[in-house]
Design a protein around this motif. Sequence first.
Motif, mmCIF file in Angstrom:
data_model
loop_
_atom_site.group_PDB
_atom_site.id
_atom_site.type_symbol
_atom_site.label_atom_id
_atom_site.label_comp_id
_atom_site.label_asym_id
_atom_site.label_seq_id
_atom_site.Cartn_x
_atom_site.Cartn_y
_atom_site.Cartn_z
ATOM 1 N N PHE A 249 -6.715 19.524 4.486
ATOM 2 C CA PHE A 249 -5.492 18.969 3.921
ATOM 3 C C PHE A 249 -4.604 18.413 5.029
ATOM 4 C CE2 PHE A 249 -1.122 19.273 2.365
ATOM 5 C CZ PHE A 249 -1.241 18.604 1.161
ATOM 6 N N ALA A 250 -4.507 19.155 6.148
ATOM 7 C CA ALA A 250 -3.651 18.720 7.255
ATOM 8 C C ALA A 250 -4.126 17.380 7.816
ATOM 9 C CB ALA A 250 -3.639 19.775 8.355
ATOM 10 N N ARG A 251 -5.453 17.193 7.891
ATOM 11 C CA ARG A 251 -5.974 15.915 8.387
ATOM 12 C C ARG A 251 -5.594 14.775 7.449
ATOM 13 N NH1 ARG A 251 -10.043 16.424 12.412
ATOM 14 N NH2 ARG A 251 -10.857 18.550 12.529
ATOM 15 N N THR A 252 -5.786 14.998 6.141
ATOM 16 C CA THR A 252 -5.443 13.968 5.158
ATOM 17 C C THR A 252 -3.952 13.654 5.220
ATOM 18 O OG1 THR A 252 -7.102 15.005 3.766
ATOM 19 C CG2 THR A 252 -5.741 13.336 2.744
ATOM 20 N N PHE A 253 -3.155 14.705 5.308
ATOM 21 C CA PHE A 253 -1.704 14.568 5.375
ATOM 22 C C PHE A 253 -1.316 13.700 6.576
ATOM 23 C CE2 PHE A 253 2.543 16.148 6.504
ATOM 24 C CZ PHE A 253 3.160 16.232 5.271
ATOM 25 N N THR A 254 -1.947 13.977 7.727
ATOM 26 C CA THR A 254 -1.637 13.229 8.944
ATOM 27 C C THR A 254 -2.056 11.769 8.820
ATOM 28 O OG1 THR A 254 -2.060 15.258 10.144
ATOM 29 C CG2 THR A 254 -1.911 13.253 11.443
ATOM 30 N N LYS A 255 -3.238 11.540 8.234
ATOM 31 C CA LYS A 255 -3.727 10.166 8.091
ATOM 32 C C LYS A 255 -2.757 9.320 7.279
ATOM 33 C CE LYS A 255 -8.677 10.475 8.702
ATOM 34 N NZ LYS A 255 -9.151 11.835 8.404
ATOM 35 N N HIS A 256 -2.124 9.927 6.285
ATOM 36 C CA HIS A 256 -1.244 9.152 5.408
ATOM 37 C C HIS A 256 0.226 9.347 5.749
ATOM 38 C CE1 HIS A 256 -4.599 7.970 2.948
ATOM 39 N NE2 HIS A 256 -5.023 9.216 2.984
ATOM 40 N N GLN B 192 -8.191 28.770 5.190
ATOM 41 C CA GLN B 192 -8.174 28.125 6.506
ATOM 42 C C GLN B 192 -8.824 26.745 6.508
ATOM 43 O OE1 GLN B 192 -7.134 28.317 9.704
ATOM 44 N NE2 GLN B 192 -5.701 29.732 8.780
ATOM 45 N N GLU B 193 -10.068 26.699 6.004
ATOM 46 C CA GLU B 193 -10.813 25.443 6.113
ATOM 47 C C GLU B 193 -10.174 24.340 5.288
ATOM 48 O OE1 GLU B 193 -13.100 24.530 8.308
ATOM 49 O OE2 GLU B 193 -12.529 26.502 9.084
ATOM 50 N N SER B 194 -9.756 24.672 4.051
ATOM 51 C CA SER B 194 -9.170 23.600 3.248
ATOM 52 C C SER B 194 -7.783 23.236 3.755
ATOM 53 C CB SER B 194 -9.137 23.936 1.758
ATOM 54 O OG SER B 194 -9.058 25.284 1.526
ATOM 55 N N LEU C 95 -17.500 22.610 -9.732
ATOM 56 C CA LEU C 95 -16.289 23.333 -9.360
ATOM 57 C C LEU C 95 -15.949 23.155 -7.894
ATOM 58 C CD1 LEU C 95 -16.782 26.699 -11.250
ATOM 59 C CD2 LEU C 95 -15.092 24.954 -11.719
ATOM 60 N N THR C 96 -16.825 22.555 -7.119
ATOM 61 C CA THR C 96 -16.572 22.461 -5.683
ATOM 62 C C THR C 96 -15.919 21.142 -5.318
ATOM 63 O OG1 THR C 96 -18.731 21.508 -5.256
ATOM 64 C CG2 THR C 96 -18.565 23.905 -5.170
ATOM 65 N N TYR C 97 -15.349 21.129 -4.125
ATOM 66 C CA TYR C 97 -14.601 19.971 -3.643
ATOM 67 C C TYR C 97 -15.466 18.710 -3.595
ATOM 68 C CZ TYR C 97 -11.752 17.265 -0.365
ATOM 69 O OH TYR C 97 -11.014 16.292 0.238
ATOM 70 N N GLU C 98 -16.687 18.850 -3.076
ATOM 71 C CA GLU C 98 -17.542 17.677 -2.896
ATOM 72 C C GLU C 98 -17.887 17.030 -4.226
ATOM 73 O OE1 GLU C 98 -18.010 20.396 -1.184
ATOM 74 O OE2 GLU C 98 -17.783 19.709 0.887
ATOM 75 N N GLU C 99 -18.096 17.881 -5.252
ATOM 76 C CA GLU C 99 -18.555 17.346 -6.524
ATOM 77 C C GLU C 99 -17.398 16.929 -7.422
ATOM 78 O OE1 GLU C 99 -21.464 16.602 -7.824
ATOM 79 O OE2 GLU C 99 -22.469 17.054 -5.940
ATOM 80 N N GLY C 100 -16.188 17.382 -7.073
ATOM 81 C CA GLY C 100 -15.047 17.116 -7.939
ATOM 82 C C GLY C 100 -14.696 15.648 -8.072
ATOM 83 N N PHE C 101 -15.323 14.783 -7.272
ATOM 84 C CA PHE C 101 -14.929 13.377 -7.235
ATOM 85 C C PHE C 101 -15.110 12.645 -8.555
ATOM 86 C CE2 PHE C 101 -15.755 13.832 -2.595
ATOM 87 C CZ PHE C 101 -14.441 13.650 -2.229
ATOM 88 N N ASP D 143 -5.814 3.305 -6.657
ATOM 89 C CA ASP D 143 -7.221 3.639 -6.874
ATOM 90 C C ASP D 143 -7.891 4.121 -5.601
ATOM 91 O OD1 ASP D 143 -8.134 3.038 -9.647
ATOM 92 O OD2 ASP D 143 -6.988 1.229 -9.192
ATOM 93 N N GLY D 144 -9.001 4.793 -5.763
ATOM 94 C CA GLY D 144 -9.821 5.184 -4.619
ATOM 95 C C GLY D 144 -9.305 6.426 -3.933
ATOM 96 N N GLY D 145 -10.120 6.992 -3.030
ATOM 97 C CA GLY D 145 -9.704 8.168 -2.293
ATOM 98 C C GLY D 145 -9.901 9.442 -3.088
ATOM 99 N N THR D 146 -9.569 10.565 -2.455
ATOM 100 C CA THR D 146 -9.735 11.849 -3.120
ATOM 101 C C THR D 146 -8.519 12.136 -3.983
ATOM 102 O OG1 THR D 146 -8.629 13.021 -1.361
ATOM 103 C CG2 THR D 146 -10.993 12.711 -1.124
ATOM 104 N N ILE D 147 -8.588 13.220 -4.734
ATOM 105 C CA ILE D 147 -7.459 13.603 -5.578
ATOM 106 C C ILE D 147 -6.225 13.841 -4.713
ATOM 107 C CG2 ILE D 147 -6.594 15.379 -7.135
ATOM 108 C CD1 ILE D 147 -9.408 15.740 -8.176
ATOM 109 N N VAL D 148 -6.425 14.561 -3.599
ATOM 110 C CA VAL D 148 -5.294 14.860 -2.716
ATOM 111 C C VAL D 148 -4.655 13.573 -2.214
ATOM 112 C CG1 VAL D 148 -4.656 15.851 -0.502
ATOM 113 C CG2 VAL D 148 -6.220 17.078 -2.000
ATOM 114 N N GLU D 149 -5.490 12.626 -1.791
ATOM 115 C CA GLU D 149 -4.947 11.365 -1.289
ATOM 116 C C GLU D 149 -4.137 10.647 -2.357
ATOM 117 O OE1 GLU D 149 -8.615 9.787 0.161
ATOM 118 O OE2 GLU D 149 -7.828 9.673 2.208
ATOM 119 N N SER D 150 -4.666 10.630 -3.577
ATOM 120 C CA SER D 150 -3.935 9.867 -4.590
ATOM 121 C C SER D 150 -2.635 10.565 -4.969
ATOM 122 C CB SER D 150 -4.812 9.593 -5.810
ATOM 123 O OG SER D 150 -5.180 10.779 -6.422
#
Length: 521
Positions: A343-350, A337-339, A192-198, A302-309
């Motif tokens: 998310f903001a970092r991923t958003f900025t990267k792309h 806050q943390e997520s 159920l956690t972010y790290e394992e959701g991959f 392909d590749g990346g996290t769910i958010v990225e795709s």
Amino acid sequence: MDCYLLQAEDDMMDPTVAELVERWDTLHKEGRFSALNVRDYWRIKVPEIYSPLPNCNCLRILFDEEQAQKMLFDPLERFMCAGDPTQVYQMVKQLDNPPSLCGRVFKNGDPTYGCRDCGMDPTCVLCADCFKNSAHSKHRYKISTSSGGGYCDCGDREAWKTDVFCDIHVKGQMVQQSKNPLEKIPPDMELLTYEEGFSIPKDLEIRESDREPTNLSSLYDIKDTYVTMLYNDETHTYDQVINTLEKAISCSQKDAVAFATSIDREGRCIVKCSNFQHCSQTKSTMEKQTSRGGVRPLKVQDGGTIVESIIWTDTKMWKTARVQWHRLFISGMLMDQESKKMFARTFTKHYSKMMKDFILDDHDHSVSVASLGVQLFTMPTIAHMLVAEEDVLARLLNTFLSECDKKLKDNKLALEHRSSNTSSFRRIQYILYDLKYLLGVKPEVWTDDLRKGFLHGYSLLLRLLSMMQSMDPMVRQVGTHMEYEPEWESAFNLHIKLASVIPLVTEWAASDRIVLLKAYR
Ligand SMILES: [Zn+2]
Ligand SMILES: [Zn+2]
Ligand SMILES: [Zn+2]
């Protein structure tokens, strides 16, 4: 009692589902589970449930949602929860800290309440419930109507100078915000956690590699069943769509109106369900009529996290799918806050890729994932973090400049009148809004990284300004009559948008001695 209940539930579960979940479980425990296992199952089950019948009435397609829940969603939930989902969700909910943020997502037409006395900026708003239970109802408030997509900022310390919480959400604040709720999740629920959701598949698409004839023949070639799907865009009018449909599928005007309404609302609609020959005929008739439209293949990154795709495929999805994903981002990731930072970092990267997709997109900004910028960049801690650690100012300006570079003439911006040029130029100017949000609040404390990030953006801004110097000049025409008014609108709009950015830049620069000295050089 608990055991008995669990037993009863197990009995009701479809035997194939129980077996399936057990198989996934075993694979997972052995460390051999991957997205492919789920996909293999979907490849067979999804078409079984979601294929419309040939020659059906396309305005009244009904899917067996119960069957979908039972065969598609239940197994996935049971597998991820390692047990009965309802009980697990309840337990997880109890582990979580009570909410001190409201975060209610506004629907189109919902009232929103801002406070002129306490709001950090005009984008900080409350929902009706929070407003009525807050001190702001006695301040100088302002009611607006949401166009949908934003959310209530009640409980966000960076949105309000005073009276951060309403009476409802102050309760969550009073319970001590103890430890990270994630640490409380038992180890057997790690999925159920972010790290394992991959290891869970990110989408429902069939991969290109699965499209090989051998894989698909078993599914599709037996039944010669195809559909013609019409997608929404912002270039064709209602009337054009209605006219085209009347001709292409020879339906009544009333039905054509119903189709057009559904396409506008959902973003796509099946207009014909038949064999391949009929469907492709319908498609080519429509394409002849409109010069575009028809079936647009969905491609998957392909590749990346769910958010990225999701960010990558945003413009390739249809309207409802896009908006639903964005709502899920807001009510899920942006409430914590943390997520939100993640998310903001991923958003900025792309960001650059996202804006380039948006320029070519056939939908408005509010449908684009890029519209989430306002939710992230207006928050000062996030904005300052992104400037210092993700070089966000330079990323935004470089994206903007790379579009400007295409329109240079003698190192000056030159936009031709009413060309496609001006429309793409109008679209990239949304970047300047994001820039304004980022610079909204000047930092109290400067670090070396923050200085570096700011100055990097600053030097690019100077480059933009030098390009704008005498852009699109008005030249007096001598001898012949002036047939068209020369282009002035773009330059005018660009100046207006930058005019609100530049004072902010000066304010930032003036708030730190080192930055100010370096900025003058
Ligand atoms: Zn609220
Ligand atoms: Zn509240
Ligand atoms: Zn107030």
